[in-house]
Design a protein around this motif. Structure first.
Motif, PDB file in Angstrom:
ATOM      1  N   ALA A  88     -41.484  40.540-105.778  1.00  0.00           N
ATOM      2  CA  ALA A  88     -40.115  40.351-106.284  1.00  0.00           C
ATOM      3  C   ALA A  88     -39.627  41.514-107.143  1.00  0.00           C
ATOM      4  O   ALA A  88     -38.434  41.783-107.220  1.00  0.00           O
ATOM      5  CB  ALA A  88     -40.044  39.053-107.081  1.00  0.00           C
ATOM      6  N   THR A  89     -40.559  42.203-107.815  1.00  0.00           N
ATOM      7  CA  THR A  89     -40.159  43.259-108.752  1.00  0.00           C
ATOM      8  C   THR A  89     -40.394  44.641-108.143  1.00  0.00           C
ATOM      9  O   THR A  89     -40.791  44.768-106.987  1.00  0.00           O
ATOM     10  CB  THR A  89     -40.959  43.134-110.066  1.00  0.00           C
ATOM     11  N   ALA A  90     -40.195  45.673-108.962  1.00  0.00           N
ATOM     12  CA  ALA A  90     -40.327  47.054-108.478  1.00  0.00           C
ATOM     13  C   ALA A  90     -41.757  47.585-108.604  1.00  0.00           C
ATOM     14  O   ALA A  90     -42.021  48.742-108.290  1.00  0.00           O
ATOM     15  CB  ALA A  90     -39.375  47.951-109.250  1.00  0.00           C
ATOM     16  N   ARG A  91     -42.691  46.746-109.059  1.00  0.00           N
ATOM     17  CA  ARG A  91     -44.056  47.239-109.270  1.00  0.00           C
ATOM     18  C   ARG A  91     -45.089  46.202-108.873  1.00  0.00           C
ATOM     19  O   ARG A  91     -44.804  44.990-108.871  1.00  0.00           O
ATOM     20  CB  ARG A  91     -44.278  47.631-110.730  1.00  0.00           C
ATOM     21  N   PHE A 110     -41.372  46.077-102.033  1.00  0.00           N
ATOM     22  CA  PHE A 110     -40.961  45.814-103.414  1.00  0.00           C
ATOM     23  C   PHE A 110     -39.510  45.325-103.499  1.00  0.00           C
ATOM     24  O   PHE A 110     -38.745  45.461-102.550  1.00  0.00           O
ATOM     25  CB  PHE A 110     -41.145  47.083-104.259  1.00  0.00           C
ATOM     26  N   ASP A 111     -39.179  44.780-104.676  1.00  0.00           N
ATOM     27  CA  ASP A 111     -37.818  44.262-104.924  1.00  0.00           C
ATOM     28  C   ASP A 111     -37.394  43.287-103.836  1.00  0.00           C
ATOM     29  O   ASP A 111     -36.290  43.348-103.312  1.00  0.00           O
ATOM     30  CB  ASP A 111     -36.810  45.423-105.024  1.00  0.00           C
ATOM     31  N   LYS A 112     -38.309  42.388-103.492  1.00  0.00           N
ATOM     32  CA  LYS A 112     -38.073  41.449-102.391  1.00  0.00           C
ATOM     33  C   LYS A 112     -38.354  40.022-102.855  1.00  0.00           C
ATOM     34  O   LYS A 112     -39.299  39.374-102.396  1.00  0.00           O
ATOM     35  CB  LYS A 112     -38.987  41.824-101.224  1.00  0.00           C
ATOM     36  N   CYS A 157     -35.634  35.525 -97.946  1.00  0.00           N
ATOM     37  CA  CYS A 157     -35.558  36.245 -99.218  1.00  0.00           C
ATOM     38  C   CYS A 157     -34.172  36.110 -99.846  1.00  0.00           C
ATOM     39  O   CYS A 157     -33.199  35.755 -99.183  1.00  0.00           O
ATOM     40  CB  CYS A 157     -35.910  37.714 -99.009  1.00  0.00           C
ATOM     41  N   ASP A 163     -32.160  38.343-100.671  1.00  0.00           N
ATOM     42  CA  ASP A 163     -31.161  39.254-100.117  1.00  0.00           C
ATOM     43  C   ASP A 163     -30.745  38.892 -98.684  1.00  0.00           C
ATOM     44  O   ASP A 163     -30.008  39.618 -98.037  1.00  0.00           O
ATOM     45  CB  ASP A 163     -31.677  40.699-100.157  1.00  0.00           C
ATOM     46  N   TYR A 193     -39.701  35.903-112.800  1.00  0.00           N
ATOM     47  CA  TYR A 193     -40.651  35.582-111.728  1.00  0.00           C
ATOM     48  C   TYR A 193     -42.012  35.142-112.275  1.00  0.00           C
ATOM     49  O   TYR A 193     -42.987  35.050-111.547  1.00  0.00           O
ATOM     50  CB  TYR A 193     -40.800  36.784-110.787  1.00  0.00           C
TER      51      TYR A 193
END
Length: 513
Positions: free
Chosen positions: A47-50, A244-246, A273, A275, A434
């Motif tokens: 869900a996040t960038a890392r 990422f970012d999903k 998702c 998006d 999250y």
């Protein structure tokens, strides 16, 4: 709708697997699956960038600080996180020593280097050691209830208070010393709240408490940051496995989904998702934190989860433990100081005081650990605080937190001119969308059986395609819940479950301890 796990896939292609969540459970499952030739169609949706989840190291104060997981608990041969960290060369010499691995702490926090009272005087370390010995002997006694189906009292907190009341009857000191002893015990209750990730030990179930297993070894840290471990696991995955970012909105299961790129094929699961992107799959390994489950229970699964799994998610405890880092121009502590305890003399575990959070949140702070210096000019303390006070702290500005803790330190050291910290950094795990908290505990009304229920794959009735939705994460490990090694083992467990389905003859290395 295909009824078997393998028949749903075209010959020679292997199953399509999605892992939801890129913490150490999801990464561990992905790494294990990627080593098997059948699992070439694998994605990890983060869900996040890392990557790393609740393992999160940040560059700050000229070094690396742990915003999330801090220690390897029980760094010894039976701990897969320790073994992996050692293999990757991420630990110091002392942590790797045989001597360090053999130390038995019983999972208890060590004694402070100095203890300050709220009146500005130092507390006798002898008195602190005496109270710690009493407190941890009572904690150890809770194991006696392990086989009990029902206990009176039902919680660890009530049991401890009952025993402490009995002990106070034989205390012979003056009233002031008796009050101080109770205040020290209150600090130890607060420490135990941090360890258990709970607001109060009254919320922690007594009978199953002893099921948590502490491994041997003196807890150790990662000199270059815990996230080095999850970064290495993520880097070992084939290119494009991590997405990422999903953030995932809904997992649709027990269905018959199709995809234009795979004509004639049906998939029992579809991951939708936030998006709008949709990923059909044969299997989904869900590794999201229990706090997220609790918050999104009504919308995250379609059809909804079976009642007994919903009940397990509701019953298992999940609380908040946060850290507050303070950086100073100069240290006010001695060079050999490692741990500063803060004792509030007007507190007692035997009194149910509930002052307004804004007036007293900082009294839940257990004290500070001195971080090893990153360079000659680095002087950083790390404070721990759990529960509702910790969640309230997240709502304050950094300036307010810094101001409150400056006042606390001036008060307890007896030095009204103590320079304020030059900067502050804090974790906010409860408001992290999250995560929604820190880690799980077995709450009153729940048991280890609930963690096993949470770990059970779906569908549970054996109808439809096998192992559509699998569950991993620290809250699914009955004996190592709340730990990174529990999370990693749970990821391995679910990977092995899938590998056994697709390759029943193969012998997998046994990950369970």
């Amino acid at each position: 709708m295909q009824s078997g796990g393998r028949q749903a896939e075209a010959p020679g292609r292997g199953p399509r697997v999605l892992v939801v969540g890129g913490g150490i459970a999801g990464l561990g499952a992905a790494q294990r699956l990627c080593r098997h030739p059948a699992f070439s169609h694998l994605r990890v949706l983060e869900a996040t960038a890392r990557a790393g989840g609740r393992i999160r190291s940040e560059h700050s104060f000229g070094g690396v600080v742990e915003v999330g997981a801090h220690w390897i608990h029980g760094p010894s041969q039976g701990n897969p996180v320790f073994q992996l960290a050692a293999k990757y060369g991420l630990l110091g010499e002392r942590a790797l020593s045989e001597e360090n691995q053999l130390i038995e702490t019983g999972g208890h926090v060590g004694l402070p280097s100095v203890s300050y009272a709220s009146s500005g005087v130092s507390v006798s370390l002898e008195l602190v050691a005496e109270m710690a010995s009493l407190f941890y002997s009572l904690i150890d006694q809770t194991r006696e209830f392990l086989q009990a189906t029902e206990t009176t009292p039902p919680s660890v907190g009530e049991y401890l208070k009952e025993k402490i009341r009995q002990h106070t009857a034989s205390w012979t000191e003056d009233e002031e010393t008796k009050k101080l002893k109770l205040a020290i015990l209150q600090n130890l209750f607060n420490v135990e709240c941090c360890v258990s990730g709970t607001h109060s030990m009254d919320l922690v179930a007594l009978a199953p408490f002893g099921e948590y297993t502490a491994l041997p070894g003196l807890d150790c840290t990662f000199p270059e940051g815990y996230q080095g471990l999850t970064d290495r696991i993520a880097a070992s995955l084939p290119k494009d496995v991590m997405v990422f970012d999903k953030p995932v909105k809904t997992i649709h299961w027990n269905g018959s989904f199709q995809e234009a790129s795979a004509p004639g094929e049906t998939f029992p699961v579809l991951v939708e998702c936030e998006d709008g992107d949709c990923f059909p799959a044969h299997h989904v390994v869900v590794t999201v934190p229990l706090g997220f489950f609790k918050k999104h229970l009504d919308t995250f699964f379609e059809p909804p989860l079976p009642t007994e799994k919903v009940e397990a998610i509701r019953k298992i405890g999940f609380g908040t433990n946060n850290k507050i880092f303070l950086e100073f121009e100069e240290p006010f502590w001695e060079p050999d100081c490692q741990h500063i305890q803060v004792v509030w003399e007007d507190t007692s575990p035997l009194e149910d005081a509930t002052p307004e959070l804004q007036d007293a949140w900082f009294k839940k702070l257990v004290g500070f650990w001195v971080l090893p210096p990153f360079h000659r000019a680095s002087h950083v303390l790390c404070g721990f605080i759990a529960g509702l006070e910790s969640e309230f702290m997240e709502t304050l500005s950094e300036e307010e937190v810094l101001r409150s803790l400056t006042q606390v330190l001036r008060r307890v050291t007896g030095n009204p001119w103590l320079p304020a910290p030059r900067s502050v950094l804090r974790s906010c795990w409860h408001s992290a969308p999250y995560t929604r908290g820190s880690y799980s505990y077995v709450a009153v009304g729940s048991s280890g059986d609930d963690m096993d229920r949470l770990a059970q794959p779906l569908p549970s009735d054996g109808k439809g395609a096998q192992l559509q939705v699998l569950f991993a994460g620290e809250a699914t490990h009955r004996t190592f819940y709340s730990t990174t090694h529990g999370a990693l083992l749970s990821g391995w467990r679910e990977a092995d479950r899938l590998m056994t389905l697709w390759d029943p003859q193969a012998q997998w290395p046994e990950p369970r301890l």
